[in-house]
Scaffold this active site. Structure first.
Site, short mmCIF file in Angstrom:
data_model
loop_
_atom_site.label_atom_id
_atom_site.label_comp_id
_atom_site.label_asym_id
_atom_site.label_seq_id
_atom_site.Cartn_x
_atom_site.Cartn_y
_atom_site.Cartn_z
N VAL A 2 0.86 -1.28 -0.08
CA VAL A 2 0.02 -0.03 0.05
C VAL A 2 0.98 1.12 -0.15
CG1 VAL A 2 -1.65 1.23 1.56
CG2 VAL A 2 -1.78 -1.14 1.30
N ASP A 3 0.58 2.28 -0.92
CA ASP A 3 0.98 3.75 -0.80
C ASP A 3 0.44 4.58 -0.06
OD1 ASP A 3 1.77 3.12 -4.33
OD2 ASP A 3 3.07 2.58 -2.60
N THR A 4 -0.70 4.41 -0.02
CA THR A 4 -1.86 5.40 0.64
C THR A 4 -2.71 4.92 1.45
OG1 THR A 4 -1.54 6.89 -1.49
CG2 THR A 4 -3.37 7.38 0.06
N ARG B 153 -3.28 0.08 -4.79
CA ARG B 153 -2.21 0.33 -3.83
C ARG B 153 -2.85 1.14 -2.59
NH1 ARG B 153 2.28 -2.09 -4.40
NH2 ARG B 153 3.15 -0.59 -2.95
#
EC number: 3.1.3.18
Lengths: 301, 362
Positions: free
Chosen positions: A18-20, A240
Site C-alpha cells: 500500500v502507498d496510500t 495500492r
C-alpha cells in the site's frame, strides 16, 4: 473470504503493498471531540515510512479547512486541508463537475461546512444553520414561499433540523423544475459525542425522501465520487490504497467499490460480533481493534 | 413475508392486517436502499440494507381501468356504508367543499352508514367532531377514525401493557387518544422546545420503560425527539415502532402542499434502520377495526377519497368498492398517467355529484 485479524503474520505484506492509507475520521481517528488513543503517533509513524495519508469523512458539518483546524486542535498539526475529503467538499465538487449554473441557488439542510465549500466553489447557498431559528406559519391566507431559483437541495447531518427546513427543501425539490436532490451521505447514526451514537445524515435524508418521494444522489461513502478527486491528487492505483474505517456499509463498501484493500477498526460503530455474525455481507480484508495496533505492528520485529 | 390482509367476517383486528411497510406501490424505488452513484464508472455494488424489506408485492393494485361515475344511484344502492376521507373530500383546509352537507344528509336519509377515516393525526376524534360541527355538518365523534385514534386502538388490540410507556413524536391528537385509552405517554409537542448540545461528556438519557414509539405528522419536529425515539427503538428490548401514516405531503392550508407525516417517519426509519408498523391508510388496520366494530361486510362498503396511494389503495386492500374524487390532490391527468398503477372502480369530480341523477362533468 473471511476477514483476517491483523497480526504480525499479515501486516507486513499489507503495509508493503500500500502507498496510500485512507482513513475515516469519526470512530477511527476521533470520537466527538476526543482523539482516540495512540492515533497521533501512529499517523506520524506511517508518514515517516513514506506512505501518503488521506482522510475521507462523511461528516458534512465542517469544511475541509475546519477539519484541518480540528486536527490541529487535537494535536495532529501535520494533517493539511488538501489531505481531507469531507462530504461537504464532495457536494460542492459534484455541482462543479456537473456544471451547475452559477445563477441557480443551492438550498442547504445541514451545517456551515457545506455553505463554506459551496462559497469556495463559487455557488450561492441558502438555508444552513440559520434556518434552524425559522418557524413555518400556516394560516389560510398566507403562503409558505420558497426561492424559485433554487436548482439543488443539499442534505447532510443537521442537528438543527426542523419543520421549516423540511418544508422549504420539499417545495424546492417538488416544484422547481429540474431541482437536484443531493445527499452528502446516508449514515444512520454516528458518534457525534464520545459517549453515545446520535442520528446521522441518513435521518435527515430519509425525512426528505419521505416528503419528496424521490431518491437522492449520494456523494459521500459508499459512493465512489470522492475517489475521483483522490486519484487525481495522488496519481496512484486504487489497488495500492487501503481504506481504514469503522463502518461496513459506508467505509468498507467504499473501499471495495473502488478496488482498494480494506481494514475495519472496532473503535467506532461496528463491534466484532456485528462483523462476524451470520448475515453480514460486507467483509473487509482485515480487521483490528484500533488504529494504534498498526503502530505496534510497525514497531515489532 | 407479510401476507395480504384477508377480508374475513370472523377475525378481530389481527396483526396480519397491519401492513408493516405500507408504502404506496409507486414509491417502490424509495425502498430499495440508496443507490450509490458511480461517477467514476467503476462497478458499484448495491448496498444490501436488510432493514428495507420489500413488501410491495402484498399490495397489488387493481389492473382494471377506472370509469367515470355515471350512475350514482346504482353505486349508492349497492353498498351499505360509505367511508369518506376528509381532506380534499369533505373540506379543504378549513373550508367546506361545495354540496357536502346536502350529500351527507341525502345518504343518511337513504339509510346509509357514514364513516370518516383520516390520516391526519393532529386532532383527536373529539376535536374532529368539533370541526365537523363548526362546519355545520351532522357527524358524531363515534363515526370518526383519525390515525391518532388508530394508534391508540392498535395498542389496545395487542394488549400493550399499561405499565409500559409510549414515546410520541407527533401532535396533541395522539396524546389525547392515548390518554383516553389509558396509556402513559411521554414526548409530544413539548419536546419541541428541548435543545441538545453535542459536547464531550454529554449523555442523553431515555426512559427504559418506553415500549412503543408512535411517530406521526409533527410541526415541532427536532433532533432531540429523533434521538429520543431512536434510543428507545434501538435499545429498549421489544420496543415497537408505530407510524400513524406516511403521507408524503398534506394540505395543511388549502393553498399549497406541506411536508407530511411521511417525512417524520422517514427520519426515524433513517436513524433506526427499521420499518414501522403503519396504522393509517393504506394499511387496513382501521378498516378491519370498523368492520369489526359495526359488523359490516367489506363488500358492502365504498371508500371515497382523493388520494390514490392512501385512500384508494386502502379501499382496494380492504376489498371494498372505491371512488376517487377530483376535489383534492389528484387530478384527472395524474389518474390517467401511464405511471399510475392504482385504478379506483369509479371517479367523479366531487361527492355532491351524488346529488345529480346524471353523470357530472369532470
Amino acid at each position: 473470504m473471511a476477514p483476517q485479524l491483523l497480526s504480525s503474520r499479515n501486516f507486513k505484506s499489507l503495509f508493503d503493498s500500500v502507498d496510500t492509507f485512507l482513513f475515516d475520521c469519526d470512530g477511527v481517528i476521533w470520537k466527538g471531540e476526543k482523539l482516540i488513543d495512540g492515533v497521533a503517533q501512529t499517523l506520524d509513524l506511517i508518514r515517516s515510512k513514506g506512505k501518503n495519508l488521506v482522510f475521507v469523512t462523511n461528516n458534512s458539518v465542517k469544511s475541509r479547512r475546519q477539519y484541518a483546524e480540528k486536527f490541529r486542535s487535537l494535536g495532529v498539526p501535520s494533517v493539511t486541508q488538501d489531505e481531507i475529503f469531507s462530504s461537504s467538499f464532495a457536494a460542492a465538487m459534484y455541482l462543479k463537475v456537473n456544471n451547475f449554473h452559477k445563477d441557480k441557488k443551492v438550498y442547504v439542510i445541514g451545517g456551515e461546512g457545506i455553505l463554506e465549500e459551496l462559497q469556495i466553489a463559487g455557488f450561492t447557498g441558502l438555508g444552513g444553520p440559520e434556518d434552524g431559528e425559522k418557524r413555518a406559519q400556516w394560516k389560510s391566507n398566507s403562503l409558505f414561499e420558497h426561492d424559485k431559483s433554487v436548482g439543488a437541495v443539499v442534505v447532510g447531518l443537521d442537528p438543527n433540523i426542523n419543520y421549516y427546513k423540511l418544508q422549504y427543501g420539499t417545495l424546492c425539490v417538488r416544484e422547481n423544475p429540474g431541482c437536484l436532490f443531493i445527499a452528502t451521505n446516508r449514515d444512520a447514526v454516528g458518534h457525534m459525542t464520545d459517549l453515545q451514537e446520535w442520528p446521522g445524515a441518513g435521518c435527515m435524508v430519509a425525512a426528505m425522501c419521505g416528503s419528496t418521494e424521490r431518491e437522492p444522489i449520494v456523494v459521500g461513502k459508499p459512493s465512489t465520487f470522492m475517489m475521483d478527486f483522490l486519484l487525481q491528487k495522488f496519481g496512484t492505483e486504487t489497488s495500492r490504497m487501503c481504506m481504514v474505517g469503522d463502518r461496513l456499509d459506508t467505509d468498507i463498501l467504499f473501499g471495495q467499490n473502488a478496488g482498494c484493500k480494506t481494514l475495519l477498526v472496532l473503535t467506532g460503530v461496528t463491534s466484532e460480533s456485528n462483523l462476524l455474525k451470520e448475515g453480514n455481507e460486507i467483509e473487509p480484508d482485515y480487521y483490528t481493534s484500533t488504529v494504534s495496533d498498526m503502530m505496534k505492528l510497525m514497531e515489532s520485529p | 413475508m407479510l401476507s395480504r390482509s384477508v377480508a374475513s367476517a370472523v377475525s378481530p383486528v389481527s396483526s396480519s392486517s397491519l401492513l408493516q411497510n405500507s408504502k404506496p406501490i409507486f414509491c417502490l424505488k424509495t425502498l430499495s436502499g440508496y443507490r450509490s452513484s458511480s461517477f467514476c464508472g467503476g462497478s458499484i455494488r448495491k448496498i444490501n440494507h436488510k432493514r428495507l424489506r420489500m413488501t410491495s408485492s402484498t399490495m397489488t393494485p387493481r389492473a382494471m381501468a377506472t370509469q367515470q361515475l355515471e350512475n350514482a344511484d346504482q353505486l349508492i344502492d349497492s353498498v351499505e356504508t360509505f367511508i369518506f376521507d376528509c381532506d380534499g373530500v369533505i373540506w379543504k383546509g378549513d373550508k367546506l367543499i361545495e354540496g357536502v352537507p346536502e350529500t351527507l344528509d341525502m345518504l343518511r336519509a337513504k339509510g346509509k352508514r357514514l364513516v370518516f377515516v383520516t390520516n391526519n393525526s393532529t386532532k383527536s376524534r373529539k376535536q374532529y367532531g368539533k370541526k365537523f360541527e363548526t362546519l355545520g355538518l351532522n357527524v358524531n365523534e363515534e363515526e370518526i377514525f383519525a390515525s391518532s385514534f388508530a394508534a391508540a386502538a392498535y395498542l389496545q388490540s395487542i394488549n400493550f401493557p399499561k405499565d409500559k410507556k409510549v414515546y410520541v413524536i407527533g401532535e396533541e391528537g395522539i396524546l389525547k387518544e392515548l390518554e383516553l385509552a389509558g396509556f402513559q405517554y411521554l414526548g409530544g409537542p413539548d419536546d419541541g422546545k428541548r435543545q441538545i448540545e453535542l459536547k464531550p461528556g454529554f449523555l442523553m438519557e431515555h426512559d427504559h420503560d418506553v415500549g412503543a414509539v408512535v411517530v406521526g405528522f409533527d410541526r415541532y419536529f427536532n433532533y432531540y425527539k429523533i434521538q429520543y425515539g431512536t434510543l428507545c427503538i434501538r435499545e429498549n428490548p421489544g420496543c415497537l415502532f408505530i407510524a400513524t401514516n406516511r403521507d408524503a405531503v398534506t394540505h395543511l392550508t388549502d393553498a399549497q402542499e406541506w411536508a407530511g407525516g411521511g417525512s417524520m417517519v422517514g427520519a426515524l426509519v433513517g436513524s433506526t434502520q427499521r420499518e414501522p408498523l403503519v396504522v393509517g391508510k393504506p394499511s387496513t388496520f382501521m378498516m378491519d377495526y370498523l368492520a369489526d366494530k359495526f359488523g359490516i361486510q367489506k363488500s358492502q362498503i365504498c371508500m371515497v377519497g382523493d388520494r390514490l396511494d392512501t385512500d384508494i389503495l386502502f379501499g382496494q386492500n380492504g376489498g371494498c368498492k372505491t371512488l376517487l374524487v377530483l376535489s383534492g390532490v389528484t387530478s384527472i391527468s395524474m389518474l390517467e398517467s401511464p405511471e399510475n398503477k392504482i385504478q379506483p372502480d369509479f371517479y367523479t369530480s366531487k361527492i355532491s355529484d351524488f346529488l345529480s341523477p346524471k353523470a357530472a362533468t369532470v
